[in-house]
Design a protein around this motif. Structure first.
Motif, PDB file in Angstrom:
ATOM      1  N   THR A  25       0.924  -1.135  -0.023  1.00 50.33           N
ATOM      2  CA  THR A  25      -0.112  -0.114  -0.029  1.00 50.33           C
ATOM      3  C   THR A  25       0.887   1.268  -0.063  1.00 50.33           C
ATOM      4  O   THR A  25       0.211   2.297   0.345  1.00 50.33           O
ATOM      5  CB  THR A  25      -1.028  -0.131   1.329  1.00 50.33           C
ATOM      6  N   GLY A  26       2.090   1.078  -0.470  1.00 48.91           N
ATOM      7  CA  GLY A  26       2.960   2.180  -0.335  1.00 48.91           C
ATOM      8  C   GLY A  26       3.984   2.275   0.681  1.00 48.91           C
ATOM      9  O   GLY A  26       4.778   3.336   0.509  1.00 48.91           O
ATOM     10  N   GLU A  27       3.827   1.751   1.755  1.00 46.56           N
ATOM     11  CA  GLU A  27       4.856   1.683   2.801  1.00 46.56           C
ATOM     12  C   GLU A  27       5.367   0.488   3.070  1.00 46.56           C
ATOM     13  O   GLU A  27       4.617  -0.437   3.196  1.00 46.56           O
ATOM     14  CB  GLU A  27       4.195   2.269   4.129  1.00 46.56           C
ATOM     15  N   ASN A  36       8.574   5.181   1.793  1.00 47.26           N
ATOM     16  CA  ASN A  36       7.234   5.717   1.707  1.00 47.26           C
ATOM     17  C   ASN A  36       6.624   6.171   0.340  1.00 47.26           C
ATOM     18  O   ASN A  36       7.438   7.121  -0.068  1.00 47.26           O
ATOM     19  CB  ASN A  36       6.962   6.592   2.819  1.00 47.26           C
ATOM     20  N   LYS A  38       3.855   7.152  -0.770  1.00 47.98           N
ATOM     21  CA  LYS A  38       2.349   7.479  -0.799  1.00 47.98           C
ATOM     22  C   LYS A  38       2.115   8.658  -1.573  1.00 47.98           C
ATOM     23  O   LYS A  38       0.899   8.831  -1.989  1.00 47.98           O
ATOM     24  CB  LYS A  38       2.013   7.863   0.900  1.00 47.98           C
ATOM     25  N   LEU A  65      -0.855   2.276  -4.377  1.00 43.95           N
ATOM     26  CA  LEU A  65      -1.240   2.187  -3.174  1.00 43.95           C
ATOM     27  C   LEU A  65      -2.484   1.267  -2.804  1.00 43.95           C
ATOM     28  O   LEU A  65      -3.057   1.226  -1.625  1.00 43.95           O
ATOM     29  CB  LEU A  65      -1.852   3.808  -2.843  1.00 43.95           C
ATOM     30  N   SER A 203      11.668   9.067   3.215  1.00 39.67           N
ATOM     31  CA  SER A 203      10.407   8.686   4.107  1.00 39.67           C
ATOM     32  C   SER A 203      10.727   9.616   5.319  1.00 39.67           C
ATOM     33  O   SER A 203       9.750   9.916   5.994  1.00 39.67           O
ATOM     34  CB  SER A 203      10.137   7.357   4.317  1.00 39.67           C
ATOM     35  N   VAL A 208       5.264  10.033   7.411  1.00 41.51           N
ATOM     36  CA  VAL A 208       3.985   9.493   6.970  1.00 41.51           C
ATOM     37  C   VAL A 208       2.964  10.217   7.605  1.00 41.51           C
ATOM     38  O   VAL A 208       2.670  10.402   8.853  1.00 41.51           O
ATOM     39  CB  VAL A 208       4.153   8.076   7.621  1.00 41.51           C
TER      40      VAL A 208
END
Ligand code: NAG
Length: 287
Positions: A25-27, A36, A38, A65, A203, A208
């Motif tokens: 999911t991007g992380e 990260n 996102k 994501l 990141s 985040v």
């Protein structure tokens, strides 16, 4: 009422771990390095093949994501199924116009994979141990007559690019997202994505956003809420049983609570008096 609220809250807390299926999911945290992605969005790259008198266009789409957002204006049969994270759509164009339906739809990877096909992460390091990016392997279902299990290898490379730049129409050149290959026999799509978010420490610079994730503060509030709820419920129960209290008297320390407005008023008046008093006297100054 109150106990119901805390009960449903409690069940939410208990169910929480179940909903966090392994998915990209991007992380990512891999070998102690946090990535990260996102800020990246759903992105496509188009590959053209001239097959006179037609042109074959393949659109490879990936959402870093989660699942690809379906196009409302396109028939669902002409898109990858809902829940696909990496998709390839092949259409034939003639005289600058696409034929009515795509000739091939390739769901390469699913956003939520089963336990045996979770995303695989490989950190890319050069000989000095400097982080150059991250390989993400995402898995999908079987495809075609030979039932070949599909997968996508996305090589995120550390670069100065943002990662959301639009690619050329042939998918080549110095673009953020680049098509490398699709091996039909292996069912493997390889993409390259140049972005600054694949650099080590990226990141850390951009903390985040804890959107949807349960940060420390949320937990703190929940726990305080539960403690207060438990206190009120237990206190009320005690008052009810021991003293036969009803209504407002049920609440523990109900008399203190009732006096609270007066106590606050009194405190404020004293505070104001003190200030005015010292101001009125004047002439004093602390050294
Ligand atoms: C990352 O993916 C690329 C493309 O598939 C591959 O050539 C490379 O060996 C992979 N590196 C690692 C460390 O897995």
């Amino acid at each position: 009422m109150r106990s119901q609220t805390s009960l449903s809250l409690l069940s939410t807390l208990l169910l929480l771990p179940l909903s966090t299926l392994a998915a990209f999911t991007g992380e990512v945290e891999e070998s102690g390095v946090k990535f990260n992605f996102k800020e990246l969005k759903q992105h496509s790259v188009v590959i053209e093949h001239t097959i006179p008198p037609s042109v074959e266009k393949t659109v490879w789409t990936i959402n870093p994501l989660g699942k690809i957002e379906l196009d409302k204006d396109v028939d669902s049969k002409d898109q990858c199924p809902d829940g696909t994270q990496v998709c390839g759509i092949v259409s034939v164009w003639r005289d600058g116009k696409p034929e009515e339906h795509p000739i091939q739809i390739l769901p390469i990877a699913d956003a939520e994979s089963s336990k045996d096909s979770e995303p695989v992460y490989n950190i890319l390091k050069d000989s000095d141990g400097k982080v150059g990016g991250l390989n993400v392997t995402l898995h999908g279902a079987e495809y075609g007559e030979k039932k070949i299990k599909q997968k996508a290898v996305v090589q995120f490379l550390c670069d100065k690019l943002e990662g959301t730049e639009q690619p050329d129409k042939d998918g080549k050149g110095d673009n953020a997202l680049k098509f490398i290959s699709y091996d039909e026999a292996e069912g493997t799509l390889t993409l390259e994505w140049k972005t600054k978010y694949a650099c080590e420490g990226a990141s850390a610079e951009k903390p985040v956003e804890s959107k949807g994730s349960w940060g420390f503060f949320t937990w703190f509030i929940v726990i305080v809420f539960l403690v207060v709820a438990a206190y009120l419920i237990f206190g009320s129960w005690l008052n009810y049983n021991r003293y036969g209290a009803r209504g407002w008297d049920l609440l523990p320390h109900s008399d203190t609570l009732r006096d609270l407005p007066y106590l606050i008023k009194d405190f404020l008046r004293r505070a104001v008096n003190t200030f005015q008093g010292s101001g009125g006297r004047g002439g004093y100054s602390a050294i």
